[in-house]
Write a protein that holds these residues in place. Structure first.
Motif, PDB file in Angstrom:
ATOM      1  N   VAL A 118       0.834  -1.206   0.000  1.00 22.33           N
ATOM      2  CA  VAL A 118       0.000   0.000   0.000  1.00 22.33           C
ATOM      3  C   VAL A 118       0.870   1.257   0.000  1.00 22.33           C
ATOM      4  O   VAL A 118       0.570   2.237  -0.691  1.00 22.33           O
ATOM      5  CB  VAL A 118      -0.965   0.005   1.202  1.00 22.33           C
ATOM      6  N   ILE A 119       1.953   1.237   0.762  1.00 22.50           N
ATOM      7  CA  ILE A 119       2.851   2.391   0.770  1.00 22.50           C
ATOM      8  C   ILE A 119       3.388   2.646  -0.636  1.00 22.50           C
ATOM      9  O   ILE A 119       3.480   3.804  -1.085  1.00 22.50           O
ATOM     10  CB  ILE A 119       3.990   2.163   1.779  1.00 22.50           C
ATOM     11  N   ALA A 120       3.726   1.588  -1.368  1.00 27.66           N
ATOM     12  CA  ALA A 120       4.185   1.752  -2.753  1.00 27.66           C
ATOM     13  C   ALA A 120       3.080   2.328  -3.636  1.00 27.66           C
ATOM     14  O   ALA A 120       3.334   3.223  -4.463  1.00 27.66           O
ATOM     15  CB  ALA A 120       4.659   0.403  -3.305  1.00 27.66           C
ATOM     16  N   PHE A 121       1.844   1.839  -3.470  1.00 25.66           N
ATOM     17  CA  PHE A 121       0.726   2.407  -4.225  1.00 25.66           C
ATOM     18  C   PHE A 121       0.610   3.910  -3.974  1.00 25.66           C
ATOM     19  O   PHE A 121       0.468   4.707  -4.910  1.00 25.66           O
ATOM     20  CB  PHE A 121      -0.602   1.761  -3.820  1.00 25.66           C
ATOM     21  N   LEU A 122       0.640   4.271  -2.706  1.00 22.65           N
ATOM     22  CA  LEU A 122       0.439   5.669  -2.338  1.00 22.65           C
ATOM     23  C   LEU A 122       1.574   6.548  -2.846  1.00 22.65           C
ATOM     24  O   LEU A 122       1.348   7.691  -3.284  1.00 22.65           O
ATOM     25  CB  LEU A 122       0.299   5.802  -0.822  1.00 22.65           C
ATOM     26  N   GLN A 123       2.793   6.031  -2.812  1.00 21.15           N
ATOM     27  CA  GLN A 123       3.925   6.805  -3.315  1.00 21.15           C
ATOM     28  C   GLN A 123       3.785   7.072  -4.809  1.00 21.15           C
ATOM     29  O   GLN A 123       3.975   8.202  -5.282  1.00 21.15           O
ATOM     30  CB  GLN A 123       5.238   6.069  -3.041  1.00 21.15           C
ATOM     31  N   VAL A 124       3.462   6.036  -5.571  1.00 20.42           N
ATOM     32  CA  VAL A 124       3.309   6.202  -7.015  1.00 20.42           C
ATOM     33  C   VAL A 124       2.116   7.099  -7.340  1.00 20.42           C
ATOM     34  O   VAL A 124       2.175   7.922  -8.257  1.00 20.42           O
ATOM     35  CB  VAL A 124       3.202   4.820  -7.694  1.00 20.42           C
ATOM     36  N   ALA A 125       1.031   6.956  -6.586  1.00 19.51           N
ATOM     37  CA  ALA A 125      -0.125   7.832  -6.793  1.00 19.51           C
ATOM     38  C   ALA A 125       0.255   9.292  -6.558  1.00 19.51           C
ATOM     39  O   ALA A 125      -0.150  10.189  -7.312  1.00 19.51           O
ATOM     40  CB  ALA A 125      -1.265   7.417  -5.874  1.00 19.51           C
ATOM     41  N   GLU A 126       1.032   9.530  -5.523  1.00 16.02           N
ATOM     42  CA  GLU A 126       1.477  10.893  -5.214  1.00 16.02           C
ATOM     43  C   GLU A 126       2.360  11.448  -6.323  1.00 16.02           C
ATOM     44  O   GLU A 126       2.271  12.629  -6.683  1.00 16.02           O
ATOM     45  CB  GLU A 126       2.233  10.869  -3.889  1.00 16.02           C
ATOM     46  N   ARG A 127       3.193  10.611  -6.891  1.00 11.82           N
ATOM     47  CA  ARG A 127       4.111  11.045  -7.953  1.00 11.82           C
ATOM     48  C   ARG A 127       3.408  11.279  -9.276  1.00 11.82           C
ATOM     49  O   ARG A 127       3.782  12.175 -10.051  1.00 11.82           O
ATOM     50  CB  ARG A 127       5.190   9.986  -8.176  1.00 11.82           C
ATOM     51  N   THR A 128       2.426  10.452  -9.586  1.00 11.08           N
ATOM     52  CA  THR A 128       1.891  10.412 -10.950  1.00 11.08           C
ATOM     53  C   THR A 128       0.476  10.945 -11.106  1.00 11.08           C
ATOM     54  O   THR A 128       0.041  11.191 -12.231  1.00 11.08           O
ATOM     55  CB  THR A 128       1.899   8.959 -11.464  1.00 11.08           C
ATOM     56  N   GLY A 129      -0.267  11.074 -10.010  1.00 13.26           N
ATOM     57  CA  GLY A 129      -1.666  11.448 -10.117  1.00 13.26           C
ATOM     58  C   GLY A 129      -2.592  10.261 -10.286  1.00 13.26           C
ATOM     59  O   GLY A 129      -3.797  10.428 -10.508  1.00 13.26           O
ATOM     60  N   ALA A 130      -2.045   9.050 -10.189  1.00 15.95           N
ATOM     61  CA  ALA A 130      -2.907   7.858 -10.213  1.00 15.95           C
ATOM     62  C   ALA A 130      -3.711   7.782  -8.920  1.00 15.95           C
ATOM     63  O   ALA A 130      -3.462   8.517  -7.962  1.00 15.95           O
ATOM     64  CB  ALA A 130      -2.056   6.605 -10.390  1.00 15.95           C
ATOM     65  N   ARG A 131      -4.693   6.892  -8.909  1.00 14.61           N
ATOM     66  CA  ARG A 131      -5.588   6.782  -7.755  1.00 14.61           C
ATOM     67  C   ARG A 131      -5.636   5.331  -7.281  1.00 14.61           C
ATOM     68  O   ARG A 131      -5.690   4.401  -8.085  1.00 14.61           O
ATOM     69  CB  ARG A 131      -6.988   7.251  -8.168  1.00 14.61           C
ATOM     70  N   VAL A 132      -5.612   5.144  -5.961  1.00 12.06           N
ATOM     71  CA  VAL A 132      -5.695   3.814  -5.358  1.00 12.06           C
ATOM     72  C   VAL A 132      -7.131   3.582  -4.900  1.00 12.06           C
ATOM     73  O   VAL A 132      -7.705   4.418  -4.204  1.00 12.06           O
ATOM     74  CB  VAL A 132      -4.743   3.679  -4.157  1.00 12.06           C
ATOM     75  N   GLU A 133      -7.717   2.458  -5.299  1.00 13.56           N
ATOM     76  CA  GLU A 133      -9.083   2.121  -4.894  1.00 13.56           C
ATOM     77  C   GLU A 133      -9.086   0.748  -4.241  1.00 13.56           C
ATOM     78  O   GLU A 133      -8.456  -0.196  -4.736  1.00 13.56           O
ATOM     79  CB  GLU A 133     -10.028   2.115  -6.087  1.00 13.56           C
ATOM     80  N   VAL A 134      -9.819   0.643  -3.142  1.00 13.03           N
ATOM     81  CA  VAL A 134      -9.904  -0.607  -2.397  1.00 13.03           C
ATOM     82  C   VAL A 134     -11.216  -1.304  -2.745  1.00 13.03           C
ATOM     83  O   VAL A 134     -12.303  -0.756  -2.525  1.00 13.03           O
ATOM     84  CB  VAL A 134      -9.824  -0.350  -0.879  1.00 13.03           C
ATOM     85  N   VAL A 135     -11.104  -2.493  -3.292  1.00 11.76           N
ATOM     86  CA  VAL A 135     -12.283  -3.292  -3.635  1.00 11.76           C
ATOM     87  C   VAL A 135     -12.935  -3.783  -2.345  1.00 11.76           C
ATOM     88  O   VAL A 135     -12.253  -4.165  -1.384  1.00 11.76           O
ATOM     89  CB  VAL A 135     -11.882  -4.472  -4.536  1.00 11.76           C
ATOM     90  N   ASP A 136     -14.254  -3.774  -2.318  1.00 15.25           N
ATOM     91  CA  ASP A 136     -14.979  -4.212  -1.131  1.00 15.25           C
ATOM     92  C   ASP A 136     -14.771  -5.705  -0.870  1.00 15.25           C
ATOM     93  O   ASP A 136     -14.442  -6.472  -1.779  1.00 15.25           O
ATOM     94  CB  ASP A 136     -16.486  -3.961  -1.297  1.00 15.25           C
ATOM     95  N   ASP A 137     -15.021  -6.109   0.365  1.00 14.82           N
ATOM     96  CA  ASP A 137     -15.119  -7.527   0.712  1.00 14.82           C
ATOM     97  C   ASP A 137     -16.555  -8.000   0.507  1.00 14.82           C
ATOM     98  O   ASP A 137     -17.503  -7.204   0.583  1.00 14.82           O
ATOM     99  CB  ASP A 137     -14.740  -7.752   2.185  1.00 14.82           C
TER     100      ASP A 137
END
Length: 396
Positions: A118-137
């Motif tokens: 998740v930390i890697a997702f957030l870092q790349v999102a911060e750098r690139t403008g991508a968005r992290v989405e969590v799929v429901d259970d």
């Protein structure tokens, strides 16, 4: 044959010196290695000391190549699709940080995802403008495949999930995710840190584009080893974020060519002794058969869950339709760290799954840190009883 008889437990324990010293129920952290693994590592270290590291490595070259083939057999892959890394996170990162992302791109993941990912997702999102989405259970607690399917559109650039979370016995529906990802043409990165070595993995059945795993957990290999599978169709689209003279060839003063196989994700310098130990561990697992290992581990874990549920004040917190060898629980009025420490004092190894490492999951379920017991095929029912008895003494 009864699933508890698939494995010769006496032989397994005789081949594992640590079984005589400790009740080891922390196999999701670092399993006890069989003697063949330790002996393999030490033998090569001795060769390095007596003959020099380069010469020892050159003479071990055929055995190093065989490690790649053993891993390929483990995963039903081709040797060219396997990279050997110094840990699972490094392998996972090698693929993730090679993927291109831009503003508005979407990364889909699961509630069970591990903190490092998740930390890697957030870092790349911060750098690139991508968005992290969590799929429901879904209601069982596993990833909701219908919610995943609903979220797919042309901006989804990656589906990345953890097969088995560190904080529970859940097995996410990785094969169904693979079918959805393949149909949508979206890269699929599978973290198999807790599943490799306890579940029978097949990358063709899983349909993942990349899979990472460590040596030290259920594979029973040395620390500082990892394996990475990368499907050719994904490799063709990627340039690793880091290259060296092993991952690429310097062809002209101002040009280079990237290695075409999964070795593009490796580096030249490596712990040769540890890699040979990883090969010994994989071969040892293959000699037992992963289906037999999976059956025994699953049966032992199920019996441990049932026994813990009978203890007043103890709650088991594993979710999902399918469960594996990880069992998480709490003891009323006792912090997980205290339970873990008191078990350790009695010679029972467990671990603690920290709430801060599972911020998408444990806080949403209203759970604190959890005690984690993780069984392997060399564990016995007497050892499970030892843990349950000790926990029962704390709950009174």
């Amino acid at each position: 044959m009864n699933c508890m008889q698939d494995v010769d437990v006496g032989r397994a324990r005789a081949e594992t010196p640590g079984c005589a010293r400790v009740t080891h129920l922390d196999n999701a952290g670092a399993a006890l290695p069989p003697a063949i693994v330790t002996d393999t590592v030490i033998a090569h270290l001795r060769e390095e000391a007596l003959r020099g590291g380069y010469r020892a490595a050159a003479e071990a070259a055929p055995r190093l190549d065989a490690v790649r083939e053993s891993v390929a057999t483990l995963l039903n892959a081709h040797g060219d699709d396997i990279a050997l890394t110094d840990n699972a996170t490094r392998g996972w990162q090698a693929v993730f940080y090679a993927l291109p992302f831009g503003p508005g791109d979407r990364i889909l993941t699961s509630r069970a995802e591990y903190a490092s990912n998740v930390i890697a997702f957030l870092q790349v999102a911060e750098r690139t403008g991508a968005r992290v989405e969590v799929v429901d259970d879904d209601p069982s607690g596993q990833l909701d495949v219908e919610d995943l399917r609903r979220r797919l559109d042309e901006r989804v650039r990656l589906i990345a999930i953890t097969h088995v979370p560190t904080q529970g016995g859940l097995v996410n529906p990785a094969e169904e995710v693979g079918r959805i990802a393949a149909d949508a043409g979206v890269p699929y990165l599978l973290d198999a840190c807790q599943s490799a070595g306890q579940l029978d993995l097949d990358v063709e059945r899983l349909r993942c584009d990349a899979l990472s795993a460590p040596g030290r957990k259920y594979l029973r290999g040395p620390r500082g080893t990892g394996l990475l599978y990368v499907r050719p169709r994904l490799r063709e689209r990627l340039t690793p974020a880091v290259l060296d003279l092993h991952a690429a060839t310097w062809t002209h003063p101002d040009r280079y060519e990237v290695e075409e196989t999964a070795r593009m994700f490796e580096t030249w310098e490596r712990d040769v002794a540890a890699i040979l130990g990883l090969g010994a561990a994989v071969d040892h697992a293959l000699s037992w058969g992963l289906p037999a290992i999976e059956r025994r581990v699953g049966t032992l874990a199920g019996r441990l869950r049932d026994a813990l549920r009978e203890v007043p004040g103890v709650r088991v917190h594993d979710q999902g339709v399918r469960k594996c060898g990880i069992v998480t629980f709490t003891v009323e009025g006792r912090p997980a760290a205290e339970v873990h420490g008191r078990l350790a004092a009695r010679g029972v190894n467990t671990s603690v799954s920290l709430r801060r490492y599972a911020r998408y999951d444990l806080p949403a379920r209203g759970l604190p840190d959890l005690v984690r017991a993780s069984v392997h095929y060399y564990n016995t029912e007497d050892e499970l009883h030892r843990l349950v008895e000790a926990v029962g003494g704390m709950s009174r």
